[in-house]
Design an enzyme around this catalytic site. Structure first.
Site, PDB file in Angstrom:
ATOM      1  N   ASP A  70       0.828  -0.929  -0.040  1.00  0.00           N
ATOM      2  CA  ASP A  70      -0.100   0.131   0.005  1.00  0.00           C
ATOM      3  C   ASP A  70       1.062   1.219   0.147  1.00  0.00           C
ATOM      4  O   ASP A  70       1.887   1.273   0.873  1.00  0.00           O
ATOM      5  CB  ASP A  70      -1.069   0.011   1.248  1.00  0.00           C
ATOM      6  CG  ASP A  70      -2.131   1.041   0.887  1.00  0.00           C
ATOM      7  OD1 ASP A  70      -2.820   0.661  -0.050  1.00  0.00           O
ATOM      8  OD2 ASP A  70      -2.227   2.020   1.568  1.00  0.00           O
ATOM      9  N   SER A  71       0.632   2.159  -0.882  1.00  0.00           N
ATOM     10  CA  SER A  71       1.559   3.245  -1.078  1.00  0.00           C
ATOM     11  C   SER A  71       0.877   4.534  -1.451  1.00  0.00           C
ATOM     12  O   SER A  71      -0.534   4.507  -1.943  1.00  0.00           O
ATOM     13  CB  SER A  71       2.625   2.804  -2.136  1.00  0.00           C
ATOM     14  OG  SER A  71       2.001   2.188  -3.336  1.00  0.00           O
ATOM     15  N   PHE A 155       4.266   5.372 -13.725  1.00  0.00           N
ATOM     16  CA  PHE A 155       2.771   5.476 -13.474  1.00  0.00           C
ATOM     17  C   PHE A 155       2.646   6.593 -12.419  1.00  0.00           C
ATOM     18  O   PHE A 155       3.517   7.100 -11.623  1.00  0.00           O
ATOM     19  CB  PHE A 155       2.189   4.145 -13.356  1.00  0.00           C
ATOM     20  CG  PHE A 155       2.543   3.515 -11.784  1.00  0.00           C
ATOM     21  CD1 PHE A 155       3.920   3.074 -11.569  1.00  0.00           C
ATOM     22  CD2 PHE A 155       1.704   3.538 -10.854  1.00  0.00           C
ATOM     23  CE1 PHE A 155       4.208   2.806 -10.175  1.00  0.00           C
ATOM     24  CE2 PHE A 155       2.090   3.185  -9.531  1.00  0.00           C
ATOM     25  CZ  PHE A 155       3.236   2.530  -9.306  1.00  0.00           C
ATOM     26  N   HIS A 183      10.613   4.128  -2.810  1.00  0.00           N
ATOM     27  CA  HIS A 183      10.049   3.867  -1.511  1.00  0.00           C
ATOM     28  C   HIS A 183       9.629   2.354  -1.604  1.00  0.00           C
ATOM     29  O   HIS A 183       9.845   1.834  -0.422  1.00  0.00           O
ATOM     30  CB  HIS A 183       8.820   4.634  -1.491  1.00  0.00           C
ATOM     31  CG  HIS A 183       7.993   4.577  -2.717  1.00  0.00           C
ATOM     32  ND1 HIS A 183       8.362   5.013  -3.827  1.00  0.00           N
ATOM     33  CD2 HIS A 183       6.473   4.390  -2.817  1.00  0.00           C
ATOM     34  CE1 HIS A 183       7.433   4.663  -4.926  1.00  0.00           C
ATOM     35  NE2 HIS A 183       6.258   4.306  -4.122  1.00  0.00           N
ATOM     36  N   ARG A 184       9.343   1.763  -2.719  1.00  0.00           N
ATOM     37  CA  ARG A 184       8.944   0.363  -2.711  1.00  0.00           C
ATOM     38  C   ARG A 184      10.449  -0.349  -2.499  1.00  0.00           C
ATOM     39  O   ARG A 184      10.422  -1.405  -1.731  1.00  0.00           O
ATOM     40  CB  ARG A 184       8.425   0.076  -4.155  1.00  0.00           C
ATOM     41  CG  ARG A 184       7.496  -1.314  -3.956  1.00  0.00           C
ATOM     42  CD  ARG A 184       6.495  -1.086  -5.203  1.00  0.00           C
ATOM     43  NE  ARG A 184       5.392  -0.425  -4.725  1.00  0.00           N
ATOM     44  CZ  ARG A 184       5.058   0.802  -5.457  1.00  0.00           C
ATOM     45  NH1 ARG A 184       6.191   1.173  -6.645  1.00  0.00           N
ATOM     46  NH2 ARG A 184       4.247   1.483  -5.255  1.00  0.00           N
TER      47      ARG A 184
END
Ligand code: IMP
Length: 202
Positions: A70-71, A155, A183-184
């Site tokens: 979730d981001s 994206f 971040h991911r």
């Protein structure tokens, strides 16, 4: 070992796949469609952690190890908005262009030095029958919000998110570059370490 990615966002799935597939050749990565999961998972949490866990647990309830991301983007001048509402900031789920235009409108009077933001990703992993405690890991990446798009890749908010150390927006980076610093990537590095503690032979 089978792992299910609890997402219907093709871009996220591609990025998650790039992190998970090198862990071990014995890991088979499945999609929600592969396990016959119909429809979307309702994300009614108020934090990234809650929403990531909701998605991972929905898959674990079907008997598979579930991994979810979730981001979102937290803009300082907007007190952390759009945050958990990043995907539906402009009302329509998944309309990236409308979301970006609304963001630009809402910070149009914010001076350059105050256009700071963080991308946040929380990776959650849940196990069938609660065989292990769920894993929840947060990663962040700092940047600034530009006044107009730069770059064609990626994206979501990628073309507005400028990362100074590379002098590029996320949308100007090759996937391998984004996957080094995103971040991911930061959340995934923590997740992989925690996952390997549970499965040391991987
Ligand atoms: P989620 O599917 O509810 O986690 O929504 C995530 C939303 O945050 C996406 O739809 C994008 O708008 C935004 N987002 C998350 N990660 C990224 C990224 O790596 N690049 C651009 N936008 C992102």
């Amino acid at each position: 070992m089978k792992i299910v990615l609890a997402s219907r966002n093709a871009h996220k799935i591609k990025e998650l796949y790039a992190f998970i597939s090198p862990i071990d050749p014995s890991i088979e990565i499945l999609s929600l469609d592969d396990i016959g999961f119909v429809g979307d998972i309702e994300e009614d949490g108020t934090t990234f952690e809650e929403n990531a866990l909701i998605k991972a647990k929905a898959v674990a309830a079907m008997g598979y190890i579930g991994i979810a991301d979730d981001s979102g983007l937290a803009v300082d001048a907007l007190n952390g908005a759009p945050g958990v509402y990043s995907a539906r900031y402009s009302g329509e789920h998944g309309d990236d262009h409308k979301n970006n235009m609304l963001l630009l409108e809402n910070i149009k009077h914010v001076p350059d030095e105050a256009r700071t933001a963080q991308f946040v990703s929380v990776i959650a992993c849940a196990f069938p029958d609660n065989a292990h405690e769920p894993i929840v890991c947060r990663g962040e990446c700092p940047g600034t919000i530009l006044h107009a798009y730069r770059g064609n890749g990626g994206f979501g908010y990628d073309p507005l998110f400028y990362y100074a150390p590379f002098d590029k927006t996320y949308a100007e980076m090759a996937p391998e570059e984004k996957n080094q610093i995103s971040h991911r990537a930061n959340a995934m590095a923590k997740f992989i370490a925690a996952f390997k503690e549970i499965f040391p032979t991987l």
